[in-house]
Enzyme design. Structure first.
Site, PDB file in Angstrom:
ATOM      1  NE  ARG A   1      -3.709  29.348 -16.638  1.00 24.30           N
ATOM      2  CZ  ARG A   1      -5.007  29.585 -16.845  1.00 24.30           C
ATOM      3  NH1 ARG A   1      -5.400  30.699 -17.420  1.00 24.30           N
ATOM      4  NH2 ARG A   1      -5.911  28.708 -16.457  1.00 24.30           N
TER       5      ARG A   1
ATOM      6  CE  LYS B   1      -6.699  28.712 -12.573  1.00 30.35           C
ATOM      7  NZ  LYS B   1      -7.395  30.015 -12.614  1.00 30.35           N
TER       8      LYS B   1
ATOM      9  CD  GLU C   1      -7.040  38.473 -12.625  1.00 30.30           C
ATOM     10  OE1 GLU C   1      -7.790  37.657 -13.174  1.00 30.30           O
ATOM     11  OE2 GLU C   1      -5.839  38.242 -12.384  1.00 30.30           O
TER      12      GLU C   1
END
Ligand code: PLP
Length: 336
Positions: A82, A184, A220
């Site tokens: 990720r 992220k 989210e």
């Protein structure tokens, strides 16, 4: 091995300086060999790309002491992958995935005295991150980067018992279609700070973001994915602008393979959330935080909090992480 003399159960979720951290620098098109250092400070140019244009991304995972006394971490290969994706989206050179895992293992091992003992409820939080470090004033990517990993012991997330969250449907957005919601990046957090402070001032624990194009579907929260329960089915929103939580992906597999549930990853309309019985937020920090109430502009939708299904999911995944239950192949990396 002697553990540090810390009252583990009274630790909060905060930074505690530990002994060693990992550093590797990228220059002239290559990462150096990297090493552990005692220096917990970073010195960079006043014009570093990270300071001017927020060219930075990060990861978060945990190390645990298992019942039989080993130190392990959970699926670090997925954090490596990720972070490489985040780096590519931000025009940063990806830190090689095998070296990422090795750096996490080395940093945790070097601070083994700081890994909370089994049964304390505390865990060790691991924070890999990287940033553009050389001076950039015209808008373009840096040419030099630093990758670091530090660790910090963190206390039990649910101190004094689980209290179901009250969250609100947000009027502000965290991610645009085709934006950076799926990586992220620090920038996704910078622009959520205004909204989380406002939420807390209004008495809410979190903001639930909806899709910014139509405002009709659930995405989210600022730092956790959402799961819903309906009968024997676990439902989680699917969208290109949601950060792919490793906890959520693991819970879907646990639901299917350990608990015999049906799982659905699909768009979840705001208009259907009243039909679910349980709701939870999932991420590394708390694993699952049960939601008691979602407030949608005055309309309250109530859930069971730590209901039977969320409890089972929580117990099973933490059982796997702590070594109480057999883990699927590759989920646990033994560090010491
Ligand atoms: C890190 C993060 C999560 C949780 O991911 P985990 O891999 O489960 O810790 C969820 N949403 C956002 C926006 C995040 O940054």
């Amino acid at each position: 091995m002697e553990k540090k003399n810390i009252d583990w159960s009274s630790l909060g979720f905060g930074y505690v300086k530990t002994d060693l951290r990992y550093v590797s620098n990228y220059k002239d098109g290559a990462w150096d060999d990297g090493c552990l250092t005692e220096d917990a400070t970073v010195t960079i140019s006043e014009c570093a790309c990270v300071l001017q244009y927020a060219q930075t991304c990060f990861e978060g995972l945990k190390a645990y002491t298992t019942e039989d006394g080993h130190i392990v971490c959970f699926r670090p290969d997925l954090n490596a992958q990720r972070m490489a994706n985040s780096a590519r989206r931000l025009k940063m050179p990806a830190f090689p995935e095998d070296r990422f895992v090795q750096a996490v293992v080395e940093t945790v091992r070097a601070n083994a005295q700081w890994v909370p003992p089994f049964g304390s409820g505390a865990t060790m939080y691991v924070r890999p991150y990287m940033f553009g470090s050389d001076a950039i004033i015209g808008v373009k990517p840096a040419t030099e980067y630093q990758f670091r990993v530090f660790v910090t012991p963190v206390g039990p997330y649910f101190k004094g018992g689980v209290k179901p969250l009250t969250v609100r449907i947000s009027d502000l957005d965290r991610a645009a279609p085709k934006g950076t919601g799926h990586v992220k990046a620090g920038l996704n957090y910078a622009m959520s700070l205004y909204n989380i402070v406002d939420a807390h001032e209004q008495g809410y624990d979190e903001n639930v973001y909806v899709d910014s194009a139509t405002r009709t579907h659930i995405e989210e929260t600022g730092g956790a994915n959402i799961i819903f329960v309906s009968g024997n089915t676990l439902v989680t929103p699917k969208s290109d602008t949601i950060l792919p939580s490793i906890t959520r992906r693991s819970l879907l597999q646990v639901a299917k393979d350990y608990l015999g549930m049906e799982v659905e990853e699909r768009p979840v309309a705001l208009s259907e959330i009243g039909e679910f019985t349980e709701c939870g937020l999932c991420g590394t920090a708390a694993v699952i935080s049960p939601v008691g109430t979602i407030v949608d502009h005055g309309k309250e939708i109530h859930y069971a909090g730590m209901g039977p299904t969320i409890q089972k999911l929580y117990d099973t995944l933490t059982g796997i992480q702590m070594g109480r239950l057999p883990a699927p192949e590759g989920w646990i990396t033994v560090i010491a």
